[in-house]
Every structure is written in C-alpha cells, then in structure tokens.
Design an enzyme around this catalytic site. Structure first.
Site, PDB file in Angstrom:
ATOM      1  N   HIS A  99      38.314  55.527   3.800  1.00  0.00           N
ATOM      2  CA  HIS A  99      37.359  54.892   4.726  1.00  0.00           C
ATOM      3  C   HIS A  99      36.165  55.057   4.292  1.00  0.00           C
ATOM      4  O   HIS A  99      35.631  54.000   5.092  1.00  0.00           O
ATOM      5  CB  HIS A  99      38.260  54.673   6.032  1.00  0.00           C
ATOM      6  CG  HIS A  99      39.906  54.021   5.788  1.00  0.00           C
ATOM      7  ND1 HIS A  99      41.070  54.513   4.674  1.00  0.00           N
ATOM      8  CD2 HIS A  99      40.105  53.130   6.419  1.00  0.00           C
ATOM      9  CE1 HIS A  99      41.624  53.317   5.444  1.00  0.00           C
ATOM     10  NE2 HIS A  99      41.419  52.370   6.218  1.00  0.00           N
ATOM     11  N   CYS A 111      46.111  41.785   2.445  1.00  0.00           N
ATOM     12  CA  CYS A 111      45.141  42.044   2.802  1.00  0.00           C
ATOM     13  C   CYS A 111      44.804  43.983   2.058  1.00  0.00           C
ATOM     14  O   CYS A 111      43.952  43.947   2.960  1.00  0.00           O
ATOM     15  CB  CYS A 111      44.953  42.328   4.138  1.00  0.00           C
ATOM     16  SG  CYS A 111      45.703  43.739   5.151  1.00  0.00           S
TER      17      CYS A 111
HETATM   18  C1  PEP Z   1      46.529  49.064   3.564  1.00  0.00           C
HETATM   19  O1  PEP Z   1      46.747  49.807   3.789  1.00  0.00           O
HETATM   20  O2  PEP Z   1      46.432  48.288   2.130  1.00  0.00           O
HETATM   21  C2  PEP Z   1      45.192  47.788   4.277  1.00  0.00           C
HETATM   22  C3  PEP Z   1      44.465  46.930   3.943  1.00  0.00           C
HETATM   23  O3  PEP Z   1      45.044  48.917   5.265  1.00  0.00           O
HETATM   24  P1  PEP Z   1      44.332  50.009   5.740  1.00  0.00           P
HETATM   25  O4  PEP Z   1      43.544  49.656   4.233  1.00  0.00           O
HETATM   26  O5  PEP Z   1      43.391  50.178   6.356  1.00  0.00           O
HETATM   27  O6  PEP Z   1      44.185  51.654   5.810  1.00  0.00           O
END
Ligand code: PEP
Ligand code: MG
Length: 760
Positions: free
Chosen positions: A381, A694
């Site tokens: 992140h 996503c």
């Molecule tokens: C994912 O896990 O693909 C997602 C879109 O959520 P994050 O990347 O925020 O964990």
C-alpha cells in the site's frame, strides 16, 4: 439568564478545524479548556468537563471544566466504574440522566459544587480501541439533554479524541521515569554501488541528491556539540520555536491543499509538544543554567524520547518520531540563524528501509523527488500511495543502498525500475530522452474517448481506482466512467489517528460532489496486512495478513465501522450513485453481519432525522479462496462484486504480495487463479449481477484478453492506466479474447500458460 437554543447539528462540520483550537492555545491545559468551552457553547450546557484516564494511577482525573469549580481540576479523581463518569468510561457507552442524583451510580464531589445541576450526559472519549477519557455535560434544568444531544456529543468527542489523546500523553509524561537509551549504530560508508535493478512501484523519473530516511530529523539530535553552539542565546531559542510553529502551520496548509484527507491534523502531535509548557520550560531552565541552547534541546528531547521508546504501546513509541522530528526542526531553525545546515528530504531522492503511509505523505509535503525502498512489494500500500501522490518509487532488495553517503547523485528511472548511482553523462542524456517520451501519456489524454468498445463493438466500462481525493481531477480528465474502487483506508493510514465520522463525512462528501452523476463504489475500511495503522496495535499479530484485518477489524470495532458507514450514508444523501462494498468477505455470515450493521446505521440516521441515503447497493470484494465453493450462494446474496486480484492471488497461491523475495511465485497466470476467475465470473453473470476486476491484474494489459474472454466487462484501475487499456481494448475482438481464454483454461501447468502468454 435567557438561554438560547442549542446550535444545529450541522454546526459540527464547522468545528473541523481543531488545529486552530490547538494553535491558538498557549498550552495544553488551555487547549483542553477551549475545547470544553466550545462544546458547552455548542450544546448550550451549563457545565462541560473533560476527564482523562491516568494509566499509572488507574484514575479518571478532571482536567478541564467550565461550570464546575475550577479549583477541582486535577483534584477530582475516580476509578473506572465509579460514579456516572467512571461507568461511562468502563462501559464505553453514553449515560443520559434527566436527574443525575437519582441514579444509584451518581457520586457527589463536594469540591465541584455540582449539586445544582440536574441533567447529566456523558460520553466516552475513545480513539479506535483506546480508551482516553470521558466528556460530560450538565444542566440546571431537569431532563434537558435529548437523544440528539447524545449524538452530537459523541460526534464532538470523536472529533476531539485524537488531539485530546496527544494532550493526555504529554500530560502523563511528566510523571514518567526515563530509561537508558539504546546504543546508536554507526552506518558504514558504501561506495561501490553503480547500477541497481529494482522493481518499479510508481512510475516517473528523478535525478537528485540522495538522503537516507531516518524516521524524521533524528540525525541532528545525534550531531555532536560544536564549539560555536555557545553563541546561541535564549532569544535565539525562542525565535527557533516560533519559526518552527510557523513552518508547521505552513506545512499543514500545504498538505491540506494537496491532500484534503490529511487536512490539518498531520502535525497535531508536534503542536502538542510545542504547546507543552513543561517541555519548553525545561529547555529554558537548562539554557539559563548555562547549557548551550542546542544541547538543551537535545537533552530535553532525548529525555522524552527515552520515555516514549520504552513504552510497551506502539502508539506511544510512534511519538518518538514526532519528538525527533520536532526537535530536529527546532535545531535546524536554531542553526539557521547563522549557518545553512542540512536540508532534509526536500528535492532529494530518499532511500528507506520501510515507510509508513503517513511518512510517505510527509515526504510528499517536503517535495521529495523520488523514493527507493529496500523492502516491500509493488502491490503493497505504500506503493499504491506513491502512485497516488505521483512520487517515483523503486523497490530494490539492496539494503546496502541505505549506506550511500548523503548527497550522492542518483538517477531513478522508475518507469522500468533502474537506479543509477553517480550516473555518467551518457546515462543522464539517455534519461533526458526517456523523459521526453513521458509526454506521450499526455497526448493520450486528448484522444481518450468517454466510452470504450472492443474492435467488434462490445461495450467495456473503464472505471478508476482512487486512494486520495487529489486523484479525482486526473480520473475525470482520463474519462473514467466512475469510481470502481475508492479505498477508504488511506485517510486512516495517512493521519496520525482514526478520523472521526465528521472528518470522513467531509471527505466522502467531496468525492460524491466531484463525481456527481457517476457511479461511485466506496469500499469500507480495509486495514491490516500491509496496511498498518501506525497508531494502533489492533491489526498486528505474528501474521498480520491472516490476522484481524479488513472486515474482521470493522466487525470487531463496531464504533469505528458505524462511524464510517454513517459518514458514507450521510455523504450520499442526495445521490443515487453511491454503492458500498465490503472487503475480504470470507463467508455469507460475515456479509450478512456487515449488511446488518449498515441497516442499523440507516435506521439510526432515520431516527435522528439526519439526511442520508436510504439504501445503497451493497457489494463485496472477492479476494479469498473461501468464496469459491460458495460463489453461487454469494451471487444471490450481494448486489454486486469486484474481484480483488491482488489479495486473491496472494491467498490462493499462499504467497505474500509484499515480499520481494518471493515475487517470482506471485503469478496471476497460475492455472488455479485463471480457472477460479472464470468460475466466479460465470456464476455471478448467470445470476445477473454486476462484476468487475479492481486488482492490479485489471491494468496489466497482458491479462486483458483473458479477462474479456471470460466475460469481464468492467475494469477498475489507477487512472493513469486507462488510456492504454482503452487503446488495447479497441484493438481486440471478443471472439479472439474468448478463444485465448478457452485455450489458457485448458492448460494445467504454469509453464504451458507462460509459453502461450509470453511466447519467445
Ligand atoms: C485487491 O486485493 O486486489 C484490491 C483491489 O484490494 P487492495 O489492493 O486494496 O488490498
Ligand atoms: Mg485487497
């Protein structure tokens, strides 16, 4: 005296600027006093008091009041569970009494002169899972406070909680005993690095001098005393403090302009320390005893740092950074009167072992040119945040980069992950050429069409993933058809404390206003795993990826969850297009439980007559292998779905998405991943429900034919990827995509799939 009516609930939004309350107060006590004065004004109450919990004595202590006898401050103490205030603290629930003295738990404190106050209302002050204290209001009239006052006081208490918590910490500190400092390590000089190949986590280019990230400006604290330190006077110290305060105000406003989510409170703890009369007085005393001002700052700051760092609580240890940062800034300003000392990260390329999202944000406020992280993964992140902040970031498993001497020229080509240390003239020329090709992306913007079709005319919907509100203009320019994923955790990650309902409301409201008329999918809090809250231990554990994360965290800490849902519902009051999505759902039961909390919030807002969305579509992320066997049942349960491939791949294959050392095992083209995706899409589309992707797979164009081939018609990706996606989509037909997907699904080994996807 004629009392005017209580101010309307909407006034809550106007008190968002807590930093002003703090910056205008001369010390912590007067900040708390202004806070109670403000609350009593808003509620038109005769009394408002703040009690803070003292961990050492296990007492709640009256720290500020209007209406009670001022001399009772510091003298009234009670145990958790004792009296109405103690009960509120113990149960973490508001208590509203029309005639307080009739409640058997009521405890009378004669030093407070409170016998004439009949009505009583108290709420806990808590920050996430931490109990901080209690705020109580009283009134002479019987049965004066209403249900609405309970809601307002809770909202006010949560708004104040972060700042009050810092105040408590500083006040507590003066009774603590210092421990011995840990010995400091000396870093080796390392000269032989020339070229390092890393992985690009956020694109772009940078050419600048290096700086090693040291968790704030601690280096200045370690700096040996110089002979000329004696030339500084007390006057210089005061000037340095004043200048530091001015700079912090300026930083705050710079950040608030760039990142609405961070508005004002990032430097909250810094201000709290600056306002702590004891901190300043200790330094002044030492200076008056003949110690040089720089030494006095170092000694007093060092004393605080030792206390903070010996604490068992993460959030207190976290304050070490704030203290180092603040003391470093004061020292820098002190030295600046006569010499131009170290510049920090401004205009530098920063190398770091690890970074919290809030630290990335601070770096952005200092205009860093680029970042090299020697640990972490590209789907972590901090990487996602760097992309949102448009800071070039390369991840390279080379800790020796941290030993580079400060100021070493570095060239970062973060488009392809190359790091050049002391680049040659030729490399610099190549870099200039590559940089000019950047303009190509710009030219995409102009040709981007608002609607995307495959070559054979099948409509594909391109949505944007958004982490920060500052990305919205970019998403609009690149013609995103809506927001497919708004990651709400970023305001939680980048701030120093949990944002309150009101703060969240303002953020979501802005999102809704800026994307008026378009579909917006707001995902509820997804913390834990690599999304660590610097201020909370709750998501930790020996294996945080499998720990108390995401929806589990929300369901465990209902207050935080409810505040968020209420903020979303309120922000969506005037629009049809907001959808709510729960992350990391592992069972139907969990989904139903989360949906029930949402229904309860809607009912509560209804009762409180607060404008809100009456019933948004409720969806879920598909990220865990446990959804596979239940996918047909889920398809009946949720209104829509989005596949989070980042986590889906991680959990299905059992490979950490943030660990650079196992990056080669992180294969979205693993046959089990591909077959699972196909199965999910089939089940959901057959049930007539909406589904999108996503995760990062959505923007990696090599997977595009497969995803379209299995029936995906909606993709959500970081805005900068949309032009390339549109171009590729327009070049392929669905028939080709289906044939490609069919052929991949028939293969059972990684090798065969790789050979088809990446022919030599
Ligand atoms: C994912 O896990 O693909 C997602 C879109 O959520 P994050 O990347 O925020 O964990
Ligand atoms: Mg995820």
């Amino acid at each position: 005296m004629i009392k005017k009516e209580r101010d309307h609930f909407n006034l809550l939004c106007d008190i968002g600027d807590l930093s002003a309350l703090l910056t205008e107060s001369s010390d912590i006590e007067s900040f708390l006093q202004s806070a109670v004065a403000m609350v009593s004004r808003y509620l038109n109450a005769d009394v408002c008091s703040i009690y803070l919990y003292d961990e050492k004595s296990d007492d709640l202590v009256l720290k500020a009041t209007v209406g009670l006898n001022p001399s009772a401050v510091g003298r009234i103490r009670m145990k958790p569970g004792e009296g109405l205030v103690g009960k509120t603290f113990e149960m973490l629930r508001p208590i509203r009494e029309p005639a307080a003295a009739l409640n058997p738990n009521f405890k009378y404190f004669k030093e407070a002169n409170e016998d004439r106050f009949e009505s009583f209302l108290s709420v806990p002050i808590q920050r996430g899972v931490r109990k901080i204290g209690v705020m109580a209001v009283q009134h002479e009239k019987q049965d004066y406070f209403t249900e609405i006052d309970v809601v307002v006081l809770r909202a006010l208490a949560s708004q104040l909680a972060g700042t009050v918590e810092n105040a408590r910490l500083m006040l507590d500190l003066h009774n603590s005993a210092p421990r011995q400092p840990a010995p400091s390590s000396v870093s080796d000089m390392f000269e032989s690095l020339r070229f390092v190949k890393g992985q690009s986590a956020s694109g772009g280019y940078a050419f600048a001098a290096s700086a090693v990230f040291k968790r704030s400006h601690g280096t200045l604290l370690e700096k040996d005393d110089a002979e000329e330190d004696g030339i500084y006077s007390l006057e210089d110290f005061y000037r340095a403090v004043h200048k530091t305060a001015e700079q912090l105000v300026e930083f705050q406003s710079r950040l608030a302009e760039r990142l609405i989510e961070s508005a004002s409170l990032i430097f909250d703890a810094h201000f709290m320390i600056l306002k702590d009369a004891q901190f300043i007085n200790k330094i002044v005393k030492q200076i008056m005893e003949g110690i040089s001002p720089p030494r006095a700052v170092k000694e007093v700051a060092g004393h605080y740092i030792r206390i903070f760092s010996s604490s068992p609580n993460t959030y207190i240890r976290e304050k070490v950074n704030d203290m180092e940062d603040l003391a470093g800034r004061i020292l820098k300003n002190l030295y600046n009167w006569s010499s131009d000392d170290e510049a920090f990260c401004e205009d530098r390329i920063v190398t770091a072992g690890e970074l919290y999202p809030s630290e990335m944000l601070k770096l952005a406020s200092e205009d860093v040119k680029g970042v090299i992280l020697v640990s972490g993964g590209v789907t972590s992140h901090v990487s996602i945040l760097a992309r949102s902040l448009k800071i070039p970031l390369i991840i390279a498993d080379r800790p020796d980069l941290l030993n580079l001497p400060e100021g070493t020229p570095i060239l970062l080509d973060a488009e392809i992950g190359n790091i050049y240390v002391r680049p040659s003239a030729q490399v610099i020329r190549q870099f200039e050429n590559r940089k000019s090709s950047e303009k190509k992306t710009e030219s995409f913007k102009a040709v981007m069409s608002p609607i995307t079709h495959t070559h054979d005319g099948v409509r594909i919907c391109l949505m944007a993933n958004i982490n920060l509100l500052s990305e919205l203009p970019g998403a609009r320019e690149l013609k995103a058809e809506g927001i497919g994923l708004y990651r709400t955790e970023f305001p939680f990650l980048i701030r120093p404390t949990f944002p309150s309902e009101e703060e969240q409301f303002l953020i979501y409201r802005r999102l809704v206003d800026e994307m008026a008329g378009q579909e917006i999918t707001i995902r509820t809090l997804d913390v834990g795993g690599d999304k660590t809250l610097a201020y909370s231990d709750a998501t930790g554990g020996s294996n945080p990826e499998l720990g108390l994360r995401s929806i589990r965290f929300s369901l465990r800490f209902r207050d935080i969850f409810e505040q968020q849902l209420r903020a979303i519902l309120r922000a969506a009051a005037d629009t049809e297009n907001v959808r709510i999505m729960f992350p990391m759902i592992s069972s139907i039961d969990e989904f139903r439980e989360a949906r029930q909390v949402l229904s309860d919030c809607i009912a509560a807002l209804e009762r409180e007559k607060i404008p809100h969305h009456p019933g948004p579509a409720v969806g879920m992320m598909l990220e865990l292998p446990s959804v596979m066997e239940l996918i047909h049942d889920f398809a009946q349960e949720a209104d829509f779905f989005s596949i989070g491939t980042n986590d889906f791949v991680q959990y299905l294959i059992g490979v950490d998405r943030t660990n650079e050392k196992v990056a080669e095992y992180y294969r979205p083209y693993h046959p089990s991943v591909l077959r699972s995706l196909a199965k999910i899409v089939k089940a959901v589309t057959e049930a007539g429900k909406d589904i999108s992707v996503c995760g990062e797979m959505a923007h990696e164009t090599e997977y595009l034919p497969f995803l379209l081939g299995i029936g995906i018609r909606k993709l959500s990706a970081d805005p900068q990827f949309l032009p390339m996606l549109q171009k590729r989509i327009s070049e392929m037909t669905i028939a080709e995509a289906q044939a490609h997907a069919k052929s991949l699904l028939e293969k059972s080994t990684i090798k065969e799939i790789r050979e088809q996807m990446y022919p030599e």
